[in-house]
Design a protein around this motif. Structure first.
Motif, PDB file in Angstrom:
ATOM      1  N   THR A  94       0.829  -1.203   0.000  1.00  0.00           N
ATOM      2  CA  THR A  94       0.000   0.000   0.000  1.00  0.00           C
ATOM      3  C   THR A  94       0.864   1.254   0.000  1.00  0.00           C
ATOM      4  O   THR A  94       0.625   2.177  -0.764  1.00  0.00           O
ATOM      5  CB  THR A  94      -0.945   0.003   1.211  1.00  0.00           C
ATOM      6  N   LYS A  95       1.893   1.265   0.829  1.00  0.00           N
ATOM      7  CA  LYS A  95       2.748   2.452   0.919  1.00  0.00           C
ATOM      8  C   LYS A  95       3.695   2.554  -0.258  1.00  0.00           C
ATOM      9  O   LYS A  95       3.998   3.645  -0.724  1.00  0.00           O
ATOM     10  CB  LYS A  95       3.545   2.425   2.215  1.00  0.00           C
ATOM     11  N   GLY A  96       4.191   1.414  -0.746  1.00  0.00           N
ATOM     12  CA  GLY A  96       5.195   1.422  -1.808  1.00  0.00           C
ATOM     13  C   GLY A  96       4.594   1.395  -3.193  1.00  0.00           C
ATOM     14  O   GLY A  96       4.510   2.414  -3.882  1.00  0.00           O
ATOM     15  N   SER A  97       4.148   0.239  -3.631  1.00  0.00           N
ATOM     16  CA  SER A  97       3.650   0.054  -4.990  1.00  0.00           C
ATOM     17  C   SER A  97       2.435   0.917  -5.299  1.00  0.00           C
ATOM     18  O   SER A  97       2.315   1.473  -6.381  1.00  0.00           O
ATOM     19  CB  SER A  97       3.295  -1.412  -5.238  1.00  0.00           C
ATOM     20  N   LEU A  98       1.522   1.016  -4.353  1.00  0.00           N
ATOM     21  CA  LEU A  98       0.301   1.784  -4.590  1.00  0.00           C
ATOM     22  C   LEU A  98       0.474   3.262  -4.265  1.00  0.00           C
ATOM     23  O   LEU A  98      -0.394   4.072  -4.547  1.00  0.00           O
ATOM     24  CB  LEU A  98      -0.859   1.204  -3.779  1.00  0.00           C
ATOM     25  N   GLU A  99       1.607   3.585  -3.661  1.00  0.00           N
ATOM     26  CA  GLU A  99       1.957   4.970  -3.331  1.00  0.00           C
ATOM     27  C   GLU A  99       0.872   5.684  -2.534  1.00  0.00           C
ATOM     28  O   GLU A  99       0.585   6.853  -2.752  1.00  0.00           O
ATOM     29  CB  GLU A  99       2.309   5.751  -4.595  1.00  0.00           C
TER      30      GLU A  99
END
Length: 137
Positions: free
Chosen positions: A48-53
């Motif tokens: 959620t924090k990384g790929s989905l920004e």
């Protein structure tokens, strides 16, 4: 300065052991089982924090906070569904790589003489063709 060898030996008895501290009334076996599943939750937050920004956004009303959480949840669900489809269809790509490739795929719409339109998905590279089973062709 000195080294307390007895303290080192005493501490060595605990090497390799793990303990759990909890404030729940669950049986110890359930606590341990729940802890073993913690990696799934941690991975979801990383995605959620990384790929989905999904970055922190400061909302001030309950409705907006709930909407933000809902959008993050739906995005994560779509991410996991794409991950499942890639696996099911035997497409050996990560979700992030598949999304990067998908961003390069173009569609072309041509107006035909009879007034209708024909839309085609253009798969120009081998990478793009790997995603063909996911596309409505």
């Amino acid at each position: 300065m000195s080294i307390d060898e007895a303290k080192i030996e005493h501490d060595a008895r605990w090497d390799g052991l793990k303990s759990y501290v909890t404030n729940t009334d669950l049986p110890a076996t359930d606590v341990i089982e729940q802890y073993h599943g913690l990696w799934v939750v941690e991975r979801a937050f990383r995605i959620t924090k990384g790929s989905l920004e999904a970055r922190p956004i400061f909302h001030f009303t309950e409705r907006r906070i709930e909407a933000h959480i809902c959008i993050c949840f739906v995005a994560y669900k779509l991410y996991k569904e794409l991950e499942r489809l890639l696996c099911t269809l035997g497409i050996h790509l990560s979700v992030d790589k598949a999304l990067d490739i998908a961003k390069t795929i173009s569609t072309v719409t041509v107006a035909l003489p009879d007034g209708t339109q024909d839309t085609r998905i253009m798969l120009m590279t081998e990478e793009q063709r790997q995603l063909q089973p996911l596309l409505p062709l």
